[in-house]
Design a protein around this motif. Structure first.
Motif, mmCIF file in Angstrom:
data_model
loop_
_atom_site.group_PDB
_atom_site.id
_atom_site.type_symbol
_atom_site.label_atom_id
_atom_site.label_comp_id
_atom_site.label_asym_id
_atom_site.label_seq_id
_atom_site.Cartn_x
_atom_site.Cartn_y
_atom_site.Cartn_z
ATOM 1 N N MET A 39 -0.110 5.884 -0.307
ATOM 2 C CA MET A 39 -1.046 4.179 -1.333
ATOM 3 C C MET A 39 0.622 4.530 -2.788
ATOM 4 S SD MET A 39 -2.460 2.951 -0.108
ATOM 5 C CE MET A 39 -3.469 1.258 -1.078
ATOM 6 N N TYR A 42 2.072 1.241 -4.072
ATOM 7 C CA TYR A 42 1.017 0.427 -5.178
ATOM 8 C C TYR A 42 1.308 0.494 -6.484
ATOM 9 C CZ TYR A 42 0.289 -1.620 -0.390
ATOM 10 O OH TYR A 42 0.279 -2.468 1.015
ATOM 11 N N ALA A 78 -7.943 1.476 -2.174
ATOM 12 C CA ALA A 78 -6.738 1.182 -1.421
ATOM 13 C C ALA A 78 -6.783 -0.004 -1.242
ATOM 14 C CB ALA A 78 -6.918 1.456 0.418
ATOM 15 N N MET A 79 -7.698 -0.700 -0.696
ATOM 16 C CA MET A 79 -8.131 -2.679 -0.680
ATOM 17 C C MET A 79 -7.717 -3.166 -1.746
ATOM 18 S SD MET A 79 -11.123 -2.742 1.518
ATOM 19 C CE MET A 79 -11.410 -4.515 2.236
ATOM 20 N N SER A 82 -4.177 -2.387 -3.075
ATOM 21 C CA SER A 82 -3.501 -3.320 -2.870
ATOM 22 C C SER A 82 -3.068 -5.241 -2.580
ATOM 23 C CB SER A 82 -2.382 -2.962 -0.732
ATOM 24 O OG SER A 82 -3.760 -3.030 -0.477
ATOM 25 N N THR A 85 -4.017 -6.530 0.604
ATOM 26 C CA THR A 85 -2.974 -6.761 1.559
ATOM 27 C C THR A 85 -3.050 -5.387 2.124
ATOM 28 O OG1 THR A 85 -1.729 -5.623 -0.357
ATOM 29 C CG2 THR A 85 -1.854 -8.351 0.142
ATOM 30 N N ILE A 86 -4.046 -4.504 2.834
ATOM 31 C CA ILE A 86 -3.631 -2.996 3.113
ATOM 32 C C ILE A 86 -3.271 -3.455 4.435
ATOM 33 C CG2 ILE A 86 -5.811 -1.954 3.492
ATOM 34 C CD1 ILE A 86 -2.600 0.269 1.922
ATOM 35 N N VAL A 90 -2.662 2.061 7.516
ATOM 36 C CA VAL A 90 -3.181 2.647 6.839
ATOM 37 C C VAL A 90 -4.735 3.176 6.231
ATOM 38 C CG1 VAL A 90 -3.172 2.303 3.872
ATOM 39 C CG2 VAL A 90 -1.271 1.655 5.108
#
Length: 235
Positions: A39, A42, A78-79, A82, A85-86, A90
């Motif tokens: 990640m 980001y 992660a969501m 991002s 937009t992940i 991923v």
């Protein structure tokens, strides 16, 4: 300090599993490093770790402790990091990391089997640990240590009430119970709080959530650098 003569009615010795019987936190940290690298476009690694930790703690009431909840928290982090937009690739990678974590080999800590052999038959030995039921039973089975234990308790949490319920199932009083583990917060303080005995065996890494910022001093508390140091005090 711990000594058999000072706890003459001791009947049950309970062991935490993760980072007391076998390695655990090191594997989580290794996975977190891979997640941060995944990640890093980001956010900084420190920022990613902080966001993941916050989401983990927020999710504990929903998912409890364990790898499966950790996987879901990584996906949620992660969501969020991002801004939703992940790429799906991923997400697939994060799920792969989680599966790898579930399949990690069991690495027994030094002296644990020697200690269990020395105490087995002299006391009733049990496992009292947090985490996912299936995963913890799997790890204990793969460790080869299962035959030493009379009872395995996978707890949703380790508060005083949880230990009181365990004592009820074991049909013993608090002064007949000794808990051995690597977490002062989960394995020591709640047990002392209900009148039991506790031994701290530190592990070289500790999850942030399990840390406390004060020294423990109590007549029912002992701390040793190695698990084998417990045996001469109890046998």
């Amino acid at each position: 300090m711990l000594h058999r003569n000072k706890i003459p009615n001791l009947k049950v010795i309970a062991f935490d599993a993760d980072d007391t019987l076998f390695v655990n936190e090191s594997y989580f940290q290794e996975t977190e490093h891979k997640f941060c690298a995944l990640m890093e476009d980001y956010l900084s690694h420190q920022g990613i770790s902080q966001e993941l930790f916050k989401i983990e703690i927020d999710n504990l009431p929903l998912y409890g402790y364990g790898i499966k909840g950790y996987i879901l928290s990584m996906i949620e982090a992660a969501m969020k990091i991002s801004n939703n937009t992940i790429p799906v690739e991923v997400i697939e990678k994060i799920i792969q990391y989680g599966k790898e974590l579930l399949e990690k080999p069991i690495e027994l800590l030094d002296g644990i089997e020697e200690t269990l052999q020395a105490l087995h038959g002299k006391y009733k030995l049990v496992v009292a640990t947090k985490g996912d039921l299936k995963d913890q039973h799997s790890k204990l089975h793969r460790s080869g240590l299962g035959h030493y234990f009379h009872h395995i308790e996978v707890m949703s949490d380790k508060q005083e009430i949880d230990y009181q319920k365990l004592l009820g199932r074991l049909d013993i009083q608090a002064h007949e119970f000794l808990m051995i583990g690597n977490s002062l917060k989960s394995d020591v303080l709640p047990v002392l709080g209900i009148g039991g005995y506790a031994v701290h065996i530190p592990f070289h890494t500790t999850w942030e959530h399990e840390k406390i910022n004060h020294k423990v001093e109590h007549e029912h508390f002992s701390s040793f650098e190695k698990i084998t140091e417990v045996v001469p005090n109890l046998v």
